[in-house]
Design a protein around this motif. Sequence first.
Motif, short mmCIF file in Angstrom:
data_model
loop_
_atom_site.label_atom_id
_atom_site.label_comp_id
_atom_site.label_asym_id
_atom_site.label_seq_id
_atom_site.Cartn_x
_atom_site.Cartn_y
_atom_site.Cartn_z
N LEU A 52 0.69 -1.08 0.00
CA LEU A 52 0.08 -0.09 0.09
C LEU A 52 1.00 1.28 -0.11
CD1 LEU A 52 -2.68 -0.82 2.70
CD2 LEU A 52 -2.77 -0.83 0.21
N PRO A 53 0.46 2.43 -0.64
CA PRO A 53 0.95 3.65 -0.63
C PRO A 53 1.12 4.04 0.90
CG PRO A 53 -0.77 4.02 -2.19
CD PRO A 53 -0.77 2.36 -1.49
N PRO A 54 1.72 5.06 1.45
CA PRO A 54 1.92 5.69 2.90
C PRO A 54 0.33 6.08 3.37
CG PRO A 54 4.07 6.34 1.60
CD PRO A 54 2.86 5.66 0.48
N ALA A 55 -0.20 6.72 2.55
CA ALA A 55 -1.50 7.26 3.09
C ALA A 55 -2.52 6.28 3.42
CB ALA A 55 -2.16 8.34 1.95
N TRP A 56 -2.47 5.36 2.53
CA TRP A 56 -3.48 3.87 2.83
C TRP A 56 -2.85 3.25 3.82
CZ3 TRP A 56 -7.20 2.19 -0.69
CH2 TRP A 56 -7.69 3.12 -1.64
N LYS A 57 -1.46 3.23 4.06
CA LYS A 57 -1.13 2.36 5.24
C LYS A 57 -1.70 3.14 6.40
CE LYS A 57 3.11 0.44 3.42
NZ LYS A 57 4.49 0.33 3.45
N ALA A 58 -1.40 4.25 6.50
CA ALA A 58 -1.82 4.80 7.68
C ALA A 58 -3.40 4.87 8.05
CB ALA A 58 -1.58 6.49 7.76
N ALA A 59 -4.33 5.16 7.08
CA ALA A 59 -5.69 5.15 7.05
C ALA A 59 -6.14 3.73 7.58
CB ALA A 59 -6.17 5.84 6.00
N TYR A 60 -5.65 2.81 6.92
CA TYR A 60 -6.19 1.29 7.08
C TYR A 60 -5.75 0.79 8.07
CZ TYR A 60 -8.28 1.35 2.39
OH TYR A 60 -9.10 1.54 1.36
N ALA B 108 -5.22 2.53 10.91
CA ALA B 108 -5.82 3.09 12.13
C ALA B 108 -7.09 2.53 12.17
CB ALA B 108 -5.82 4.59 11.89
N LEU B 109 -7.94 2.31 11.16
CA LEU B 109 -9.44 1.77 11.20
C LEU B 109 -9.18 0.44 11.46
CD1 LEU B 109 -10.41 3.55 7.77
CD2 LEU B 109 -11.23 3.95 10.06
N ALA B 110 -8.25 -0.22 11.25
CA ALA B 110 -8.19 -1.89 11.40
C ALA B 110 -8.20 -1.91 13.23
CB ALA B 110 -6.94 -2.50 10.77
N VAL B 111 -7.69 -0.78 13.71
CA VAL B 111 -7.61 -0.77 15.23
C VAL B 111 -8.81 -0.36 16.03
CG1 VAL B 111 -6.20 0.08 17.03
CG2 VAL B 111 -4.99 -0.83 15.15
N LEU B 112 -9.39 0.94 15.00
CA LEU B 112 -10.48 1.69 15.68
C LEU B 112 -11.86 0.78 15.63
CD1 LEU B 112 -9.61 5.10 14.65
CD2 LEU B 112 -9.64 4.36 16.82
N PHE B 113 -12.19 0.17 14.60
CA PHE B 113 -13.35 -0.55 14.21
C PHE B 113 -13.45 -1.69 15.32
CE2 PHE B 113 -14.11 1.68 10.28
CZ PHE B 113 -15.43 2.20 10.56
N PRO B 114 -12.50 -2.56 15.67
CA PRO B 114 -12.92 -3.46 16.53
C PRO B 114 -13.27 -2.86 18.07
CG PRO B 114 -10.61 -3.85 15.60
CD PRO B 114 -11.22 -2.80 15.05
N VAL B 115 -12.23 -2.06 18.27
CA VAL B 115 -12.37 -1.27 19.59
C VAL B 115 -13.80 -0.75 19.96
CG1 VAL B 115 -11.46 0.49 21.06
CG2 VAL B 115 -9.85 -1.21 19.79
N ALA B 116 -14.08 0.04 18.99
CA ALA B 116 -15.67 0.70 18.77
C ALA B 116 -16.70 -0.57 18.94
CB ALA B 116 -15.71 1.27 17.59
#
Length: 145
Positions: free
Chosen positions: A54-62, A64-72
């Motif tokens: 993945l490009p750097p922007a996708w790495k950061a976003a995905y 973060a979301l891979a961690v935030l959604f299960p916590v939510a």
Amino acid sequence: MVADSAKGPRSSLTETLFVLFLRLVALGSLWFALQYWAMLTGVSFNGQGRFDLLPPAWKAAYTALAVLFPVAAVGLWLLVSWGPVIWLIAAATEIAMHEAYPSIFGIDRLLVFMHAAIAIVFVLFRLALFIQRRRQARTVRTDSP
């Protein structure tokens, strides 16, 4: 046999529906989390969405979301106060990805609409519960003449 403790007040229909709504959003958040993790680990999209590709922007976003959604999902399922907050951060991140940076992440109007609709329904439930509790507080007073 007599119960050891007195039973609390029954939940209203609004409270029951709100709990059901939060649990459904928790299941949706878990689904999103599983999708992000499957993509990042190379299980989905024939491995083309693996983290190292993945490009750097996708790495950061995905990531973060891979961690935030299960916590939510856990917070929403357990009905704790921080669950909706974490979901809101994850949803706002996805909305920002697709609305503020469409050249990087693409446009996904359905996802943005879904997150906005869930947020509006949440606010409406909270407003209905506030009004309901306010009415109950007015009618159940032991110190009134």
